[in-house]
Design a protein around this motif. Sequence first.
Motif, PDB file in Angstrom:
ATOM      1  N   HIS A   1       0.790  -1.108   0.010  1.00 15.09           N
ATOM      2  CA  HIS A   1       0.036  -0.132  -0.062  1.00 15.09           C
ATOM      3  C   HIS A   1       0.809   1.393  -0.093  1.00 15.09           C
ATOM      4  CE1 HIS A   1       0.947  -0.660   4.212  1.00 15.09           C
ATOM      5  NE2 HIS A   1       0.422   0.699   4.480  1.00 15.09           N
ATOM      6  N   GLN A   2       0.266   2.378  -0.267  1.00 18.39           N
ATOM      7  CA  GLN A   2       1.187   3.631   0.049  1.00 18.39           C
ATOM      8  C   GLN A   2       0.010   4.814   0.233  1.00 18.39           C
ATOM      9  OE1 GLN A   2       2.156   3.452  -4.263  1.00 18.39           O
ATOM     10  NE2 GLN A   2       1.209   5.201  -4.519  1.00 18.39           N
ATOM     11  N   HIS A   3       0.530   5.961   0.773  1.00 15.94           N
ATOM     12  CA  HIS A   3      -0.335   7.105   1.078  1.00 15.94           C
ATOM     13  C   HIS A   3       0.554   8.280   0.586  1.00 15.94           C
ATOM     14  CE1 HIS A   3      -1.451   4.087   4.336  1.00 15.94           C
ATOM     15  NE2 HIS A   3      -0.198   3.873   4.584  1.00 15.94           N
ATOM     16  N   ASP A   4      -0.584   9.228   0.952  1.00 20.59           N
ATOM     17  CA  ASP A   4       0.099  10.725   0.358  1.00 20.59           C
ATOM     18  C   ASP A   4       0.924  11.599   1.285  1.00 20.59           C
ATOM     19  OD1 ASP A   4      -1.481  10.509  -1.991  1.00 20.59           O
ATOM     20  OD2 ASP A   4      -3.200  11.460  -1.154  1.00 20.59           O
ATOM     21  N   TRP A   5       1.199  10.608   2.703  1.00 25.82           N
ATOM     22  CA  TRP A   5       1.938  11.353   3.591  1.00 25.82           C
ATOM     23  C   TRP A   5       3.186  10.333   4.141  1.00 25.82           C
ATOM     24  CZ3 TRP A   5      -3.115   9.765   3.727  1.00 25.82           C
ATOM     25  CH2 TRP A   5      -3.419   8.333   4.483  1.00 25.82           C
ATOM     26  N   GLU A   6       4.038  11.029   4.620  1.00 28.26           N
ATOM     27  CA  GLU A   6       5.413  10.434   4.971  1.00 28.26           C
ATOM     28  C   GLU A   6       4.864   9.947   6.384  1.00 28.26           C
ATOM     29  OE1 GLU A   6       7.867  12.701   8.027  1.00 28.26           O
ATOM     30  OE2 GLU A   6       7.557  14.121   6.126  1.00 28.26           O
ATOM     31  N   HIS A   7       5.842   8.694   6.746  1.00 28.62           N
ATOM     32  CA  HIS A   7       5.639   8.132   8.174  1.00 28.62           C
ATOM     33  C   HIS A   7       6.802   7.573   8.681  1.00 28.62           C
ATOM     34  CE1 HIS A   7       3.826   5.147   5.839  1.00 28.62           C
ATOM     35  NE2 HIS A   7       4.043   4.215   6.438  1.00 28.62           N
ATOM     36  N   GLU A   8       7.123   7.555  10.023  1.00 33.37           N
ATOM     37  CA  GLU A   8       8.301   6.883  10.190  1.00 33.37           C
ATOM     38  C   GLU A   8       7.811   5.690  11.304  1.00 33.37           C
ATOM     39  OE1 GLU A   8       8.907  10.784   9.128  1.00 33.37           O
ATOM     40  OE2 GLU A   8       7.529  10.489  10.918  1.00 33.37           O
ATOM     41  N   ILE A   9       8.672   4.885  11.152  1.00 31.64           N
ATOM     42  CA  ILE A   9       8.244   3.372  11.720  1.00 31.64           C
ATOM     43  C   ILE A   9       9.445   3.042  12.875  1.00 31.64           C
ATOM     44  CG2 ILE A   9       8.083   0.897  11.479  1.00 31.64           C
ATOM     45  CD1 ILE A   9       7.182   1.705   8.519  1.00 31.64           C
ATOM     46  N   PHE A  10       9.031   2.648  13.922  1.00 25.93           N
ATOM     47  CA  PHE A  10      10.154   2.361  14.950  1.00 25.93           C
ATOM     48  C   PHE A  10       9.896   1.018  15.452  1.00 25.93           C
ATOM     49  CE2 PHE A  10      11.245   1.957  19.780  1.00 25.93           C
ATOM     50  CZ  PHE A  10      12.600   2.073  19.305  1.00 25.93           C
ATOM     51  N   ILE A  11      10.640  -0.032  15.237  1.00 23.20           N
ATOM     52  CA  ILE A  11      10.486  -1.188  15.553  1.00 23.20           C
ATOM     53  C   ILE A  11      10.571  -1.654  17.055  1.00 23.20           C
ATOM     54  CG2 ILE A  11      11.006  -3.916  15.232  1.00 23.20           C
ATOM     55  CD1 ILE A  11      10.153  -1.909  12.634  1.00 23.20           C
ATOM     56  N   VAL A  12       9.467  -2.009  17.769  1.00 25.87           N
ATOM     57  CA  VAL A  12       9.761  -2.216  19.104  1.00 25.87           C
ATOM     58  C   VAL A  12       9.974  -3.543  19.686  1.00 25.87           C
ATOM     59  CG1 VAL A  12       8.028  -2.034  21.051  1.00 25.87           C
ATOM     60  CG2 VAL A  12       7.633  -0.414  19.278  1.00 25.87           C
ATOM     61  N   LEU A  33      12.798   3.576  10.659  1.00 28.73           N
ATOM     62  CA  LEU A  33      12.804   3.677   9.062  1.00 28.73           C
ATOM     63  C   LEU A  33      11.983   5.133   8.834  1.00 28.73           C
ATOM     64  CD1 LEU A  33      11.852   0.465   9.505  1.00 28.73           C
ATOM     65  CD2 LEU A  33      12.950   0.504   7.351  1.00 28.73           C
ATOM     66  N   TYR A  34      12.426   5.732   7.472  1.00 28.30           N
ATOM     67  CA  TYR A  34      11.516   6.741   7.258  1.00 28.30           C
ATOM     68  C   TYR A  34      10.845   6.274   5.974  1.00 28.30           C
ATOM     69  CZ  TYR A  34      10.225  11.005   4.679  1.00 28.30           C
ATOM     70  OH  TYR A  34       9.918  12.209   3.945  1.00 28.30           O
ATOM     71  N   VAL A  35       9.302   6.674   5.646  1.00 24.45           N
ATOM     72  CA  VAL A  35       8.772   5.997   4.662  1.00 24.45           C
ATOM     73  C   VAL A  35       8.453   7.404   3.967  1.00 24.45           C
ATOM     74  CG1 VAL A  35       6.954   4.957   3.307  1.00 24.45           C
ATOM     75  CG2 VAL A  35       8.034   3.776   5.653  1.00 24.45           C
ATOM     76  N   PRO A  36       9.000   7.858   2.665  1.00 23.72           N
ATOM     77  CA  PRO A  36       8.314   8.839   2.092  1.00 23.72           C
ATOM     78  C   PRO A  36       7.155   8.920   1.616  1.00 23.72           C
ATOM     79  CG  PRO A  36      10.449   8.138   1.109  1.00 23.72           C
ATOM     80  CD  PRO A  36      10.019   6.954   2.029  1.00 23.72           C
ATOM     81  N   PRO A  37       6.336  10.272   1.404  1.00 20.58           N
ATOM     82  CA  PRO A  37       5.111  10.224   0.744  1.00 20.58           C
ATOM     83  C   PRO A  37       4.964   9.201  -0.438  1.00 20.58           C
ATOM     84  CG  PRO A  37       5.681  12.348   1.481  1.00 20.58           C
ATOM     85  CD  PRO A  37       6.940  11.443   1.683  1.00 20.58           C
ATOM     86  N   ASN A  38       3.835   8.746  -0.755  1.00 20.24           N
ATOM     87  CA  ASN A  38       3.741   8.069  -1.792  1.00 20.24           C
ATOM     88  C   ASN A  38       4.547   6.635  -2.171  1.00 20.24           C
ATOM     89  OD1 ASN A  38       1.204   9.524  -2.569  1.00 20.24           O
ATOM     90  ND2 ASN A  38       2.683  11.181  -2.866  1.00 20.24           N
ATOM     91  N   GLU A  39       5.545   6.292  -1.178  1.00 18.22           N
ATOM     92  CA  GLU A  39       6.374   5.166  -1.299  1.00 18.22           C
ATOM     93  C   GLU A  39       5.586   4.112  -1.288  1.00 18.22           C
ATOM     94  OE1 GLU A  39      10.264   3.322  -1.838  1.00 18.22           O
ATOM     95  OE2 GLU A  39       9.669   5.478  -2.027  1.00 18.22           O
ATOM     96  N   ILE A  56       2.644   9.295  11.949  1.00 22.43           N
ATOM     97  CA  ILE A  56       2.363  10.251  10.982  1.00 22.43           C
ATOM     98  C   ILE A  56       2.350  11.682  11.519  1.00 22.43           C
ATOM     99  CG2 ILE A  56       0.785  10.661   9.283  1.00 22.43           C
ATOM    100  CD1 ILE A  56      -0.187   7.835   9.565  1.00 22.43           C
ATOM    101  N   PRO A  57       3.224  12.483  10.905  1.00 20.91           N
ATOM    102  CA  PRO A  57       3.285  13.943  11.222  1.00 20.91           C
ATOM    103  C   PRO A  57       1.983  14.593  10.862  1.00 20.91           C
ATOM    104  CG  PRO A  57       5.358  13.317  10.288  1.00 20.91           C
ATOM    105  CD  PRO A  57       4.315  12.137  10.087  1.00 20.91           C
ATOM    106  N   ALA A  58       1.432  15.380  11.727  1.00 19.74           N
ATOM    107  CA  ALA A  58       0.037  16.206  11.171  1.00 19.74           C
ATOM    108  C   ALA A  58       0.672  17.574  11.059  1.00 19.74           C
ATOM    109  CB  ALA A  58      -0.883  16.079  12.015  1.00 19.74           C
ATOM    110  N   LYS A  59       0.190  18.275  10.169  1.00 23.40           N
ATOM    111  CA  LYS A  59       0.346  19.785   9.835  1.00 23.40           C
ATOM    112  C   LYS A  59      -0.768  20.202  10.793  1.00 23.40           C
ATOM    113  CE  LYS A  59       2.370  19.372   5.369  1.00 23.40           C
ATOM    114  NZ  LYS A  59       2.398  19.844   4.020  1.00 23.40           N
TER     115      LYS A  59
END
Length: 69
Positions: A1-12, A33-39, A56-59
């Motif tokens: 899947h993919q999204h229009d927004w970036e997100h960061e993932i931290f493995i717990v 990890l950093y996942v860029p928008p639309n990746e 997921i950062p929010a503006k």
Amino acid sequence: HQHDWEHEIFIVKGEGIITNGKEEHHVKAGNFLYVPPNEPHGYKALSDTFEFLCIIPAKKEAIPEEEWA
């Protein structure tokens, strides 16, 4: 899947594979990890437990005005 927004993932906890459809990356607890928008991206567990935080950062304009009060 993919999204229009970036997100960061931290493995717990645990180990897994994160893929962008072209490459696979082995990850384990403590990695981030950093996942860029639309990746395109996906996850696959390699252990019984694979837990991660997806941030997921929010503006400011994406949050209703009354929630900033």
